[in-house]
Design a protein around this motif. Structure first.
Motif, PDB file in Angstrom:
ATOM      1  N   THR A  57     -15.606 -17.560  17.064  1.00 16.91           N
ATOM      2  CA  THR A  57     -14.756 -16.631  16.012  1.00 16.91           C
ATOM      3  C   THR A  57     -13.917 -15.727  16.911  1.00 16.91           C
ATOM      4  O   THR A  57     -12.708 -15.618  17.034  1.00 16.91           O
ATOM      5  CB  THR A  57     -15.420 -15.675  15.244  1.00 16.91           C
ATOM      6  OG1 THR A  57     -16.282 -16.562  14.014  1.00 16.91           O
ATOM      7  CG2 THR A  57     -14.343 -14.676  14.660  1.00 16.91           C
ATOM      8  N   ALA A  58     -14.329 -15.125  17.965  1.00 13.66           N
ATOM      9  CA  ALA A  58     -13.993 -14.476  18.960  1.00 13.66           C
ATOM     10  C   ALA A  58     -12.936 -15.121  19.794  1.00 13.66           C
ATOM     11  O   ALA A  58     -11.866 -14.628  20.194  1.00 13.66           O
ATOM     12  CB  ALA A  58     -15.006 -13.664  19.949  1.00 13.66           C
ATOM     13  N   TYR A  59     -13.168 -16.399  20.165  1.00 10.68           N
ATOM     14  CA  TYR A  59     -12.424 -16.827  21.088  1.00 10.68           C
ATOM     15  C   TYR A  59     -10.991 -17.543  20.481  1.00 10.68           C
ATOM     16  O   TYR A  59      -9.838 -17.412  20.902  1.00 10.68           O
ATOM     17  CB  TYR A  59     -12.924 -18.298  21.670  1.00 10.68           C
ATOM     18  CG  TYR A  59     -12.299 -19.085  22.778  1.00 10.68           C
ATOM     19  CD1 TYR A  59     -11.942 -18.425  23.905  1.00 10.68           C
ATOM     20  CD2 TYR A  59     -11.321 -20.135  22.601  1.00 10.68           C
ATOM     21  CE1 TYR A  59     -11.107 -19.004  24.800  1.00 10.68           C
ATOM     22  CE2 TYR A  59     -10.754 -20.883  23.459  1.00 10.68           C
ATOM     23  CZ  TYR A  59     -10.482 -20.347  24.649  1.00 10.68           C
ATOM     24  OH  TYR A  59      -9.661 -20.868  25.593  1.00 10.68           O
ATOM     25  N   ALA A  60     -11.346 -17.948  18.926  1.00  8.39           N
ATOM     26  CA  ALA A  60     -10.048 -18.395  18.380  1.00  8.39           C
ATOM     27  C   ALA A  60      -9.302 -17.147  17.950  1.00  8.39           C
ATOM     28  O   ALA A  60      -8.076 -17.138  18.010  1.00  8.39           O
ATOM     29  CB  ALA A  60     -10.685 -18.666  16.966  1.00  8.39           C
ATOM     30  N   VAL A  61      -9.739 -15.819  17.761  1.00 13.53           N
ATOM     31  CA  VAL A  61      -8.955 -14.705  17.485  1.00 13.53           C
ATOM     32  C   VAL A  61      -8.245 -14.217  18.729  1.00 13.53           C
ATOM     33  O   VAL A  61      -7.332 -13.992  18.942  1.00 13.53           O
ATOM     34  CB  VAL A  61      -9.794 -13.683  17.066  1.00 13.53           C
ATOM     35  CG1 VAL A  61      -9.098 -12.266  17.012  1.00 13.53           C
ATOM     36  CG2 VAL A  61     -10.591 -13.784  15.604  1.00 13.53           C
ATOM     37  N   PHE A  62      -8.914 -14.295  20.093  1.00 16.64           N
ATOM     38  CA  PHE A  62      -8.622 -13.957  21.405  1.00 16.64           C
ATOM     39  C   PHE A  62      -7.387 -14.830  21.815  1.00 16.64           C
ATOM     40  O   PHE A  62      -6.344 -14.289  21.928  1.00 16.64           O
ATOM     41  CB  PHE A  62      -9.664 -14.033  22.414  1.00 16.64           C
ATOM     42  CG  PHE A  62      -9.147 -14.170  23.770  1.00 16.64           C
ATOM     43  CD1 PHE A  62      -8.909 -12.682  24.316  1.00 16.64           C
ATOM     44  CD2 PHE A  62      -9.356 -14.955  24.685  1.00 16.64           C
ATOM     45  CE1 PHE A  62      -8.566 -12.494  25.473  1.00 16.64           C
ATOM     46  CE2 PHE A  62      -9.045 -14.900  25.833  1.00 16.64           C
ATOM     47  CZ  PHE A  62      -8.597 -13.723  26.191  1.00 16.64           C
ATOM     48  N   ALA A  67      -1.571 -16.262  21.675  1.00 23.97           N
ATOM     49  CA  ALA A  67      -0.484 -17.280  21.540  1.00 23.97           C
ATOM     50  C   ALA A  67       0.519 -16.914  20.685  1.00 23.97           C
ATOM     51  O   ALA A  67       1.803 -17.093  20.910  1.00 23.97           O
ATOM     52  CB  ALA A  67      -1.045 -18.602  20.902  1.00 23.97           C
ATOM     53  N   ALA A  68       0.225 -16.377  19.364  1.00 26.45           N
ATOM     54  CA  ALA A  68       1.148 -15.684  18.556  1.00 26.45           C
ATOM     55  C   ALA A  68       1.881 -14.496  19.102  1.00 26.45           C
ATOM     56  O   ALA A  68       3.314 -14.580  19.206  1.00 26.45           O
ATOM     57  CB  ALA A  68       0.695 -15.206  17.232  1.00 26.45           C
ATOM     58  N   GLY A  69       1.284 -13.840  19.897  1.00 23.69           N
ATOM     59  CA  GLY A  69       2.114 -12.514  20.451  1.00 23.69           C
ATOM     60  C   GLY A  69       3.158 -13.304  21.628  1.00 23.69           C
ATOM     61  O   GLY A  69       4.172 -12.479  21.719  1.00 23.69           O
ATOM     62  N   THR A  70       2.490 -14.047  22.413  1.00 18.72           N
ATOM     63  CA  THR A  70       3.565 -14.535  23.322  1.00 18.72           C
ATOM     64  C   THR A  70       4.403 -15.103  22.557  1.00 18.72           C
ATOM     65  O   THR A  70       5.865 -15.102  23.087  1.00 18.72           O
ATOM     66  CB  THR A  70       2.600 -15.667  23.945  1.00 18.72           C
ATOM     67  OG1 THR A  70       1.616 -14.912  24.775  1.00 18.72           O
ATOM     68  CG2 THR A  70       3.797 -16.112  25.287  1.00 18.72           C
ATOM     69  N   VAL A  71       4.658 -15.935  21.643  1.00 17.42           N
ATOM     70  CA  VAL A  71       5.715 -16.416  20.970  1.00 17.42           C
ATOM     71  C   VAL A  71       6.745 -15.530  20.507  1.00 17.42           C
ATOM     72  O   VAL A  71       7.760 -15.588  20.507  1.00 17.42           O
ATOM     73  CB  VAL A  71       5.357 -17.439  19.772  1.00 17.42           C
ATOM     74  CG1 VAL A  71       6.285 -18.221  18.832  1.00 17.42           C
ATOM     75  CG2 VAL A  71       4.480 -18.896  20.420  1.00 17.42           C
ATOM     76  N   GLY A  96      -4.751 -17.339   9.814  1.00 14.43           N
ATOM     77  CA  GLY A  96      -6.034 -17.724  10.278  1.00 14.43           C
ATOM     78  C   GLY A  96      -6.744 -16.883  11.138  1.00 14.43           C
ATOM     79  O   GLY A  96      -8.194 -16.611  10.867  1.00 14.43           O
ATOM     80  N   ILE A  97      -6.115 -16.086  11.946  1.00 16.08           N
ATOM     81  CA  ILE A  97      -6.848 -14.936  12.736  1.00 16.08           C
ATOM     82  C   ILE A  97      -7.519 -14.008  11.637  1.00 16.08           C
ATOM     83  O   ILE A  97      -8.795 -13.542  11.668  1.00 16.08           O
ATOM     84  CB  ILE A  97      -5.973 -14.273  13.682  1.00 16.08           C
ATOM     85  CG1 ILE A  97      -5.331 -15.236  14.668  1.00 16.08           C
ATOM     86  CG2 ILE A  97      -6.802 -12.930  14.381  1.00 16.08           C
ATOM     87  CD1 ILE A  97      -4.477 -14.842  15.581  1.00 16.08           C
ATOM     88  N   ILE A  98      -6.727 -13.537  10.733  1.00 15.76           N
ATOM     89  CA  ILE A  98      -7.221 -12.536   9.794  1.00 15.76           C
ATOM     90  C   ILE A  98      -7.993 -13.087   8.955  1.00 15.76           C
ATOM     91  O   ILE A  98      -9.207 -12.340   8.577  1.00 15.76           O
ATOM     92  CB  ILE A  98      -5.825 -12.222   8.859  1.00 15.76           C
ATOM     93  CG1 ILE A  98      -4.841 -11.072   9.789  1.00 15.76           C
ATOM     94  CG2 ILE A  98      -6.288 -11.214   7.519  1.00 15.76           C
ATOM     95  CD1 ILE A  98      -3.392 -10.927   8.960  1.00 15.76           C
ATOM     96  N   GLY A  99      -8.083 -14.410   8.602  1.00 11.01           N
ATOM     97  CA  GLY A  99      -9.193 -15.007   7.804  1.00 11.01           C
ATOM     98  C   GLY A  99     -10.365 -14.957   8.459  1.00 11.01           C
ATOM     99  O   GLY A  99     -11.411 -14.824   8.004  1.00 11.01           O
ATOM    100  N   LEU A 100     -10.346 -15.055   9.735  1.00 12.24           N
ATOM    101  CA  LEU A 100     -11.511 -15.498  10.489  1.00 12.24           C
ATOM    102  C   LEU A 100     -12.238 -13.910  10.653  1.00 12.24           C
ATOM    103  O   LEU A 100     -13.663 -13.843  10.630  1.00 12.24           O
ATOM    104  CB  LEU A 100     -11.142 -15.858  12.126  1.00 12.24           C
ATOM    105  CG  LEU A 100     -11.153 -17.493  12.158  1.00 12.24           C
ATOM    106  CD1 LEU A 100     -10.470 -17.697  13.616  1.00 12.24           C
ATOM    107  CD2 LEU A 100     -12.311 -18.168  11.832  1.00 12.24           C
TER     108      LEU A 100
END
Length: 115
Positions: A57-62, A67-71, A96-100
């Protein structure tokens, strides 16, 4: 507190990603220093967050925040192309991040602490 560490780590990943761009292959000294400091800070906070948040979970959110912020920053400030599809996909990533986060059963919650 672990979630706060994780969010700050993800945001700092955005900063060091842009530092990499401007370091010009680590030949431009100031962006290189900024980038290395950002990487160390980001991974330090990430390592603190995984004490209480499952690593998957942590790695996916991190990485998702990075990724989203950079885009988003690239589209808003660096004249990178913005399309409806790209915006929809970033929104899906953020969902997905919020869901996690919402589905996480981290140790802090098990201890009765704030998530």
């Amino acid at each position: 507190m672990s979630w706060i560490y994780l969010i700050i780590a993800g945001i700092s990943e955005i900063a060091w990603a842009f530092g990499l761009k401007y370091s010009e292959g680590f030949t431009n000294i100031m962006p290189t220093i900024f980038t290395i400091a950002g990487i160390i800070f980001s991974f330090y906070l990430f390592s603190k967050s995984i004490r209480d948040i499952p690593i998957g979970t942590a790695y996916a959110v991190f990485t998702g925040i990075g990724a989203a912020g950079t885009v988003i920053i690239g589209m808003l400030f660096l004249n990178e192309t913005a399309s409806l599809l790209k915006i929809i996909l970033v929104l899906i990533l953020l969902s997905g991040i919020i869901g996690l986060k919402l589905s996480s059963n981290d140790k802090e919650e098990d201890k009765g602490g704030a998530a």
